[in-house]
Design an enzyme around this catalytic site. Structure first.
Site, short mmCIF file in Angstrom:
data_model
loop_
_atom_site.label_atom_id
_atom_site.label_comp_id
_atom_site.label_asym_id
_atom_site.label_seq_id
_atom_site.Cartn_x
_atom_site.Cartn_y
_atom_site.Cartn_z
N GLU A 296 0.85 -1.21 0.00
CA GLU A 296 0.00 0.00 0.00
C GLU A 296 0.87 1.25 0.00
O GLU A 296 0.57 2.23 -0.67
CB GLU A 296 -0.96 0.00 1.20
CG GLU A 296 -2.00 -1.11 1.15
CD GLU A 296 -2.75 -1.20 -0.18
OE1 GLU A 296 -3.13 -0.16 -0.75
OE2 GLU A 296 -2.93 -2.33 -0.66
N TRP B 84 1.67 1.73 -3.42
CA TRP B 84 0.66 2.43 -4.24
C TRP B 84 0.85 3.94 -4.11
O TRP B 84 0.66 4.69 -5.07
CB TRP B 84 -0.76 2.03 -3.80
CG TRP B 84 -1.25 0.83 -4.56
CD1 TRP B 84 -1.27 -0.46 -4.13
CD2 TRP B 84 -1.77 0.81 -5.90
NE1 TRP B 84 -1.76 -1.28 -5.11
CE2 TRP B 84 -2.09 -0.53 -6.21
CE3 TRP B 84 -2.00 1.79 -6.88
CZ2 TRP B 84 -2.63 -0.90 -7.45
CZ3 TRP B 84 -2.54 1.42 -8.11
CH2 TRP B 84 -2.84 0.09 -8.38
N TRP C 215 -19.79 11.45 -20.53
CA TRP C 215 -20.15 11.76 -19.13
C TRP C 215 -21.48 12.50 -19.13
O TRP C 215 -21.77 13.28 -20.05
CB TRP C 215 -19.09 12.64 -18.47
CG TRP C 215 -17.72 12.03 -18.41
CD1 TRP C 215 -16.64 12.39 -19.18
CD2 TRP C 215 -17.28 10.96 -17.59
NE1 TRP C 215 -15.55 11.61 -18.87
CE2 TRP C 215 -15.92 10.72 -17.89
CE3 TRP C 215 -17.89 10.17 -16.61
CZ2 TRP C 215 -15.17 9.73 -17.26
CZ3 TRP C 215 -17.15 9.19 -15.98
CH2 TRP C 215 -15.81 8.98 -16.30
N ASN D 178 -10.75 3.25 2.70
CA ASN D 178 -10.38 3.03 1.30
C ASN D 178 -11.43 2.25 0.53
O ASN D 178 -11.78 2.61 -0.60
CB ASN D 178 -9.04 2.31 1.22
CG ASN D 178 -8.62 2.05 -0.21
OD1 ASN D 178 -8.47 2.98 -0.99
ND2 ASN D 178 -8.49 0.78 -0.58
N TRP E 115 -15.08 12.05 -13.26
CA TRP E 115 -14.37 11.80 -12.00
C TRP E 115 -13.84 13.07 -11.35
O TRP E 115 -13.64 13.12 -10.14
CB TRP E 115 -13.25 10.78 -12.21
CG TRP E 115 -12.27 11.11 -13.33
CD1 TRP E 115 -12.33 10.68 -14.62
CD2 TRP E 115 -11.08 11.92 -13.23
NE1 TRP E 115 -11.27 11.18 -15.35
CE2 TRP E 115 -10.48 11.93 -14.53
CE3 TRP E 115 -10.46 12.61 -12.20
CZ2 TRP E 115 -9.30 12.62 -14.79
CZ3 TRP E 115 -9.29 13.30 -12.46
CH2 TRP E 115 -8.72 13.31 -13.75
N TRP F 203 -9.00 8.39 -8.11
CA TRP F 203 -10.17 8.71 -8.93
C TRP F 203 -10.04 8.14 -10.33
O TRP F 203 -11.00 7.60 -10.89
CB TRP F 203 -10.44 10.21 -8.95
CG TRP F 203 -11.22 10.59 -7.72
CD1 TRP F 203 -10.72 11.11 -6.57
CD2 TRP F 203 -12.62 10.39 -7.51
NE1 TRP F 203 -11.73 11.26 -5.64
CE2 TRP F 203 -12.91 10.82 -6.19
CE3 TRP F 203 -13.66 9.88 -8.28
CZ2 TRP F 203 -14.19 10.78 -5.65
CZ3 TRP F 203 -14.94 9.83 -7.76
CH2 TRP F 203 -15.20 10.28 -6.45
C1 LIG Z 1 -11.29 7.76 -5.05
C2 LIG Z 1 -10.09 7.68 -4.14
C3 LIG Z 1 -9.47 8.83 -3.69
C4 LIG Z 1 -8.37 8.78 -2.84
N1 LIG Z 1 -7.78 9.94 -2.40
C5 LIG Z 1 -6.70 9.89 -1.59
C6 LIG Z 1 -6.08 11.07 -1.13
O1 LIG Z 1 -6.45 12.20 -1.49
N2 LIG Z 1 -5.03 10.96 -0.26
C7 LIG Z 1 -4.56 9.73 0.13
O2 LIG Z 1 -3.60 9.68 0.92
N3 LIG Z 1 -5.11 8.59 -0.31
C8 LIG Z 1 -6.16 8.62 -1.15
N4 LIG Z 1 -6.73 7.46 -1.58
C9 LIG Z 1 -6.08 6.17 -1.26
C10 LIG Z 1 -6.55 5.47 0.03
O3 LIG Z 1 -7.94 5.41 0.08
C11 LIG Z 1 -6.03 6.14 1.30
O4 LIG Z 1 -4.64 6.36 1.21
C12 LIG Z 1 -6.27 5.26 2.53
O5 LIG Z 1 -7.65 5.01 2.68
C13 LIG Z 1 -5.75 5.95 3.76
O6 LIG Z 1 -6.03 5.19 4.90
P1 LIG Z 1 -4.87 4.55 5.76
O7 LIG Z 1 -3.83 5.56 6.07
O8 LIG Z 1 -5.52 3.86 6.92
O9 LIG Z 1 -4.28 3.47 4.74
P2 LIG Z 1 -3.44 2.16 4.97
O10 LIG Z 1 -4.22 1.04 4.40
O11 LIG Z 1 -2.99 2.02 6.37
O12 LIG Z 1 -2.19 2.38 4.01
C14 LIG Z 1 -1.00 3.04 4.43
C15 LIG Z 1 -0.68 4.20 3.53
O13 LIG Z 1 -0.47 3.75 2.19
C16 LIG Z 1 -0.95 4.72 1.27
N5 LIG Z 1 -2.05 4.13 0.49
C17 LIG Z 1 -2.92 3.17 0.89
N6 LIG Z 1 -3.76 2.86 -0.13
C18 LIG Z 1 -3.42 3.64 -1.17
C19 LIG Z 1 -3.92 3.79 -2.49
N7 LIG Z 1 -4.92 3.04 -2.98
N8 LIG Z 1 -3.35 4.71 -3.31
C20 LIG Z 1 -2.31 5.47 -2.87
N9 LIG Z 1 -1.80 5.36 -1.62
C21 LIG Z 1 -2.34 4.47 -0.79
C22 LIG Z 1 -1.49 5.90 2.09
O14 LIG Z 1 -0.46 6.85 2.19
C23 LIG Z 1 -1.79 5.24 3.42
O15 LIG Z 1 -1.76 6.13 4.50
C24 LIG Z 1 -7.86 7.51 -2.44
C25 LIG Z 1 -8.48 6.34 -2.90
C26 LIG Z 1 -9.59 6.42 -3.73
C27 LIG Z 1 -10.26 5.15 -4.19
#
Ligand SMILES: Cc1cc2nc3c(=O)[nH]c(=O)nc-3n(C[C@H](O)[C@H](O)[C@H](O)COP(=O)(O)OP(=O)(O)OC[C@H]3O[C@@H](n4cnc5c(N)ncnc54)[C@H](O)[C@@H]3O)c2cc1C
Length: 475
Positions: free
Chosen positions: A279, A282, A310, A346, A364, A387
């Site tokens: 993650e 990602w 759209w 997420n 989006w 997005w």
């Molecule tokens: C439509 C959409 C919009 C999003 N917008 C953002 C945003 O503006 N900022 C943001 O930080 N994340 C965004 N995310 C990714 C993800 O949802 C969040 O990072 C995550 O929910 C944060 O929760 P956590 O810190 O508990 O994640 P954890 O599951 O604990 O993951 C640890 C870290 O990994 C990174 N991470 C995790 N999943 C993703 C992912 N899919 N893509 C990129 N990085 C990831 C984040 O930095 C996160 O804090 C988005 C996802 C979607 C589907």
């Protein structure tokens, strides 16, 4: 002792801060500075929720600097002008900073770097935010990656060789008398007192700042990491790290997190570790994409969708999505969690995004802009990638024809309805087996939740079919 400005940005921490460490190592007396310059951010200046977090984060950083004998100089306005004023006021000979990767900011940085070098200043940018600079990771053919798995395979191999995280300085020299620090209120980050206190609840969920970030990470390492792979998709379990706003503002170093996970694995390898590292991967991939495809905050990464039909948003429907009044409980629960806490799980982000882009068929960007203003972790790289992935227009995206069925998603990932009930208290007494699609039992819905929308704002099946037909036209 020569002075150097240390320009803080999305690196609001003292530990593993390469710019600060380099200034000290080269014998400079550091003057820590933060400049609030929304104009440098182009079309994406920090949204309202982000600014509230930023105010908390700067307060914490200033306290940490004070405690070590220094302080944080705050400024706002044109960045180059403010830096030059501070250089004149302090006689600083050098400027150290950690890089940012948002395209508009990177362009502004390049101008600032050139202008200051032209004046004979020593300028030193560093990397505090990423595991690897985006331009150092390339496919076999030498181009950028567009698919996550090979990107991460290449990055994962590098993790063991990451440089050790840098310790925080225990003492810092005092600020020179020639600069005043200025009060945080002058930056106007928080809504003025006469405006609605929409952010009042944030403090129940979050404490910005480096200490709090590290404490949260420690708790996650101890109690969350082992079960992370199995639990992370269940929005009521509180099983992800919730470090995203701390990571966005650089209150915690991703390099230090990776080092801690790898060190823990060397004594007790757990299944959650690889998933958690991926993650973070990602996040890294999102920055890689943003750097190599700088137009993607506004344009489809995959041009095949440029002609996609759209729908023109109907204001009432868009508003229903934003305020959690679509009549689809898992979507509404997510949007209310976002409004109340500045964050959304997420899995639910993916569900609400699919609903907006596929069931409503709104571009989006309407979703990305709303998230931008309401998320405390709003991050141009991750938000753009999230997005575009959800809409099917991005790199390695969810195939467009995979339209999430929100009722099935709710039944699977919120099986006892705890998440829906938490954020939609008006549905608390609806029996669990009807909670995912309560409109199927209008009698029950009218009795238990008369104030909740009695029908979804869009027919899920018909809108899904329409989206698939539109997709077929783009193939
Ligand atoms: C439509 C959409 C919009 C999003 N917008 C953002 C945003 O503006 N900022 C943001 O930080 N994340 C965004 N995310 C990714 C993800 O949802 C969040 O990072 C995550 O929910 C944060 O929760 P956590 O810190 O508990 O994640 P954890 O599951 O604990 O993951 C640890 C870290 O990994 C990174 N991470 C995790 N999943 C993703 C992912 N899919 N893509 C990129 N990085 C990831 C984040 O930095 C996160 O804090 C988005 C996802 C979607 C589907």
């Amino acid at each position: 002792m020569n002075l150097a400005l240390v320009w803080f940005r999305r690196d609001l921490r003292l530990s593993d801060n390469p710019a600060l460490t380099a200034a000290l190592a080269q014998g400079f007396r550091p003057v820590p500075v933060y400049i609030h310059a929304p104009v440098d951010e182009g079309d994406w200046p920090a949204g309202a929720a982000s600014r509230v977090w930023l105010a908390g984060s700067l307060t914490a950083l200033a306290a940490d600097l004070d405690a070590r004998g220094s302080g944080l100089v705050l400024r706002q306005g044109d960045t180059l002008t403010e830096l030059l004023n501070l250089i004149d006021a302090t006689g600083a000979r050098a400027l150290f900073w950690n890089r940012r990767y948002e395209p508009a900011v990177a362009r502004a940085d390049a101008r600032i770097e050139a202008a200051l070098r032209a004046r004979g200043l020593h300028v030193e940018p560093h990397n505090a935010a990423l595991l690897a600079e985006p331009w150092t990771v390339a496919t076999g053919a030498g181009g950028p990656y567009r698919v996550f798995t090979p990107f991460w395979r290449a990055m994962r191999q590098r993790l063991a060789d990451l440089a050790a995280p840098l310790p925080a300085p225990t003492r810092l020299p005092a600020l020179p008398d020639t600069v005043d620090v200025q009060p945080l209120a002058a930056l106007g980050l928080e809504p003025p007192p006469h405006e609605p206190r929409w952010h009042a609840g944030f403090r129940h969920f979050w404490t910005p700042g480096e200490d709090s970030a590290w404490a949260r990470f420690q708790v996650f390492l101890e109690h969350g990491l082992d079960g992370y792979a199995e639990s992370r998709d269940f929005p009521d379990r509180d099983s992800s790290s919730r470090l995203s706003p701390h990571l966005h503002f650089g209150e915690i170093s991703v390099r230090r997190m990776v080092a801690a996970v790898l060190a823990r694995d060397s004594v007790m390898a757990g299944q959650g570790s690889e998933r958690f590292l991926a993650e973070l991967g990602w996040r890294e991939f999102s920055y890689h994409l943003l750097h190599h495809f700088p137009d993607t905050p506004e344009t489809n990464l995959n041009p095949r969708f440029d002609g996609f039909p759209w729908a023109e948003p109907e204001p009432a429907r868009l508003r229903a999505w934003q305020t959690g009044r679509t009549g689809v409980p898992i979507v509404d629960a997510g949007m209310r969690q976002l409004w109340a806490s500045g964050w959304m799980h997420n899995r639910v982000r993916m569900i609400v995004a699919s609903f907006l882009c596929k069931n409503l068929r709104y571009h989006w960007l309407h979703g990305a802009r709303w998230f931008w203003d309401t998320l405390v972790d709003a991050d141009l790289a991750n938000n753009t990638q999230g997005w575009q992935w959800s809409a099917g227009t991005g790199a390695d995206a969810a195939p467009y024809f995979r339209v999430f069925n929100p009722a099935l998603q709710a039944a699977r990932f919120d099986p006892d309805g705890a998440y829906i009930r938490r954020w939609l208290p008006e549905l608390a007494s609806v029996p669990t087996r009807h909670l995912a699609e309560p409109w199927q039992r209008p009698d029950l819905l009218a009795r238990h939740a008369p104030d909740y929308p009695q029908q979804p704002i869009v027919d899920l099946k018909a809108s899904r079919d329409a989206a698939l037909a539109a997709y077929a036209g783009c193939r």
